[in-house]
Design a protein around this motif. Structure first.
Motif, mmCIF file in Angstrom:
data_model
loop_
_atom_site.group_PDB
_atom_site.id
_atom_site.type_symbol
_atom_site.label_atom_id
_atom_site.label_comp_id
_atom_site.label_asym_id
_atom_site.label_seq_id
_atom_site.Cartn_x
_atom_site.Cartn_y
_atom_site.Cartn_z
ATOM 1 N N THR A 32 -4.761 -33.681 45.093
ATOM 2 C CA THR A 32 -3.343 -33.458 45.325
ATOM 3 C C THR A 32 -3.181 -32.179 46.136
ATOM 4 O O THR A 32 -3.760 -31.140 45.791
ATOM 5 C CB THR A 32 -2.573 -33.306 43.999
ATOM 6 N N VAL A 33 -2.412 -32.232 47.216
ATOM 7 C CA VAL A 33 -2.150 -31.052 48.025
ATOM 8 C C VAL A 33 -1.042 -30.239 47.358
ATOM 9 O O VAL A 33 0.031 -30.768 47.040
ATOM 10 C CB VAL A 33 -1.751 -31.429 49.458
ATOM 11 N N LEU A 34 -1.292 -28.952 47.128
ATOM 12 C CA LEU A 34 -0.356 -28.085 46.429
ATOM 13 C C LEU A 34 0.555 -27.336 47.396
ATOM 14 O O LEU A 34 0.278 -27.242 48.595
ATOM 15 C CB LEU A 34 -1.133 -27.079 45.569
ATOM 16 N N ASP A 35 1.645 -26.780 46.858
ATOM 17 C CA ASP A 35 2.546 -25.961 47.674
ATOM 18 C C ASP A 35 1.962 -24.576 47.935
ATOM 19 O O ASP A 35 2.316 -23.930 48.922
ATOM 20 C CB ASP A 35 3.902 -25.817 46.973
ATOM 21 N N SER A 36 1.067 -24.110 47.060
ATOM 22 C CA SER A 36 0.464 -22.793 47.215
ATOM 23 C C SER A 36 -0.611 -22.815 48.296
ATOM 24 O O SER A 36 -1.135 -23.874 48.651
ATOM 25 C CB SER A 36 -0.118 -22.309 45.883
ATOM 26 N N THR A 37 -0.934 -21.626 48.832
ATOM 27 C CA THR A 37 -1.878 -21.530 49.943
ATOM 28 C C THR A 37 -3.069 -20.653 49.597
ATOM 29 O O THR A 37 -3.028 -19.846 48.658
ATOM 30 C CB THR A 37 -1.185 -20.965 51.203
ATOM 31 N N CYS A 38 -4.128 -20.807 50.374
ATOM 32 C CA CYS A 38 -5.361 -20.052 50.196
ATOM 33 C C CYS A 38 -5.136 -18.586 50.566
ATOM 34 O O CYS A 38 -4.553 -18.287 51.623
ATOM 35 C CB CYS A 38 -6.463 -20.662 51.060
ATOM 36 N N ASP A 39 -5.606 -17.665 49.730
ATOM 37 C CA ASP A 39 -5.437 -16.235 50.007
ATOM 38 C C ASP A 39 -6.251 -15.788 51.216
ATOM 39 O O ASP A 39 -5.908 -14.793 51.874
ATOM 40 C CB ASP A 39 -5.862 -15.404 48.783
ATOM 41 N N ASP A 40 -7.325 -16.509 51.529
ATOM 42 C CA ASP A 40 -8.211 -16.094 52.614
ATOM 43 C C ASP A 40 -7.775 -16.602 53.981
ATOM 44 O O ASP A 40 -7.811 -15.860 54.967
ATOM 45 C CB ASP A 40 -9.642 -16.565 52.337
ATOM 46 N N CYS A 41 -7.365 -17.890 54.068
ATOM 47 C CA CYS A 41 -7.061 -18.459 55.394
ATOM 48 C C CYS A 41 -5.621 -18.933 55.550
ATOM 49 O O CYS A 41 -5.190 -19.208 56.669
ATOM 50 C CB CYS A 41 -8.020 -19.598 55.710
ATOM 51 N N GLY A 42 -4.889 -19.094 54.459
ATOM 52 C CA GLY A 42 -3.490 -19.503 54.548
ATOM 53 C C GLY A 42 -3.244 -20.991 54.543
ATOM 54 O O GLY A 42 -2.095 -21.435 54.545
ATOM 55 N N LEU A 43 -4.314 -21.803 54.528
ATOM 56 C CA LEU A 43 -4.138 -23.255 54.444
ATOM 57 C C LEU A 43 -3.736 -23.655 53.024
ATOM 58 O O LEU A 43 -3.958 -22.884 52.072
ATOM 59 C CB LEU A 43 -5.436 -23.957 54.835
ATOM 60 N N PRO A 44 -3.160 -24.851 52.857
ATOM 61 C CA PRO A 44 -2.766 -25.289 51.508
ATOM 62 C C PRO A 44 -3.962 -25.402 50.568
ATOM 63 O O PRO A 44 -5.090 -25.682 50.997
ATOM 64 C CB PRO A 44 -2.141 -26.666 51.754
ATOM 65 N N LEU A 45 -3.701 -25.191 49.281
ATOM 66 C CA LEU A 45 -4.705 -25.437 48.259
ATOM 67 C C LEU A 45 -4.640 -26.899 47.830
ATOM 68 O O LEU A 45 -3.599 -27.550 47.943
ATOM 69 C CB LEU A 45 -4.469 -24.536 47.047
ATOM 70 N N VAL A 46 -5.763 -27.396 47.337
ATOM 71 C CA VAL A 46 -5.873 -28.780 46.902
ATOM 72 C C VAL A 46 -6.334 -28.798 45.451
ATOM 73 O O VAL A 46 -7.292 -28.105 45.087
ATOM 74 C CB VAL A 46 -6.885 -29.552 47.781
ATOM 75 N N HIS A 47 -5.643 -29.572 44.626
ATOM 76 C CA HIS A 47 -6.027 -29.716 43.223
ATOM 77 C C HIS A 47 -6.966 -30.908 43.088
ATOM 78 O O HIS A 47 -6.633 -32.028 43.485
ATOM 79 C CB HIS A 47 -4.787 -29.930 42.351
#
Length: 243
Positions: A132-147
């Protein structure tokens, strides 16, 4: 990026296949990158002729004329122009659910068909099955996080090279379970696009199991973990007699 071609004009349309027919009218012809051809007239949403994902598609376009022939098995669709109104070619992508913007290019990103892709650059990130693609983003690159659930729940970066799921799963479960055939530790490996729990005694012991999408919640009578998945509970060994 792939493109979609559009032709408009007075055309003669011939279809050979399940029901042979010939039609003429001022129509719009759409030729898609997957070799699907649609012929639309002024009435309704249904095309008057079409061929989906043809085996072959030939398009001829010259000054004041165009024509195409699409074939799929025993079916044949041919369009000949009698008078050309217009023609155009446009870049196209698969449509999907919006999942924000790319942090570097600012382009919109959408999820479709097991991946997330940028609408302008065509950059594509494969998604793990069941994620599932989350609304939050990766702290390192800014891309979305995935659950993702692989034995446990993990929130990882969309870009596998930034935050590899296999490394996270390996850190949590490498050596956690024992091989049911030789009692050696099961190692977490990434092979052929899949996460596996494979016997440490390989190649002497070739036992290996694909990690399902789910969370380990119990222990099976065979000694392997039981996973809670979207389809219910199952043993790590999908062929286990006790499951």
């Amino acid at each position: 990026m792939e493109s979609i071609r559009i032709f408009a004009g007075d055309c003669t349309v011939e279809f050979e296949g399940s029901r042979d027919r010939t039609q003429r009218g001022r129509v719009v012809v759409v030729a898609k990158p997957d070799r699907t051809v649609l012929v639309h007239d002024a009435d309704g949403y249904q095309p008057v002729a079409w061929l989906t994902r043809a085996d072959s598609l030939t398009v001829e376009s010259g000054p004041g004329s165009f024509g195409l022939v699409a074939r799929a098995g025993e079916q044949r669709l041919e369009v000949k122009s009698n008078d050309v109104t217009g023609r155009a070619e446009y870049p196209t992508t698969a449509a999907g659910v919006p999942v924000g913007s790319h942090p570097d290019t600012g382009e919109p990103m959408v999820r479709s068909a097991g991946s997330v892709a940028g609408l302008d650059s065509g950059v594509e990130y494969p998604l793990p099955a069941g994620s599932t693609v989350l609304d939050s983003t990766c702290d390192d690159c800014g891309l979305p996080l995935v659950h993702v659930e692989r034995g446990a729940a993990f929130d990882v970066c969309l870009d596998r090279s930034c935050d590899p799921l296999d490394e996270r799963v390996k850190a949590r479960f490498d050596g956690e379970w024992s091989c049911p055939d030789c009692d050696s530790p099961l190692r977490i490996i990434y092979r052929g696009g899949r996460l596996l729990a494979g016997c440490d005694a390989y190649p002497e012991c070739e036992t290996a199991f694909s990690l399902p999408s789910g969370v380990a919640v119990d222990t099976c009578e065979c000694g392997l973990p039981i996973f809670e998945t979207a389809r219910g509970r199952r043993c790590l060994d999908s062929t286990c007699e006790f499951a």
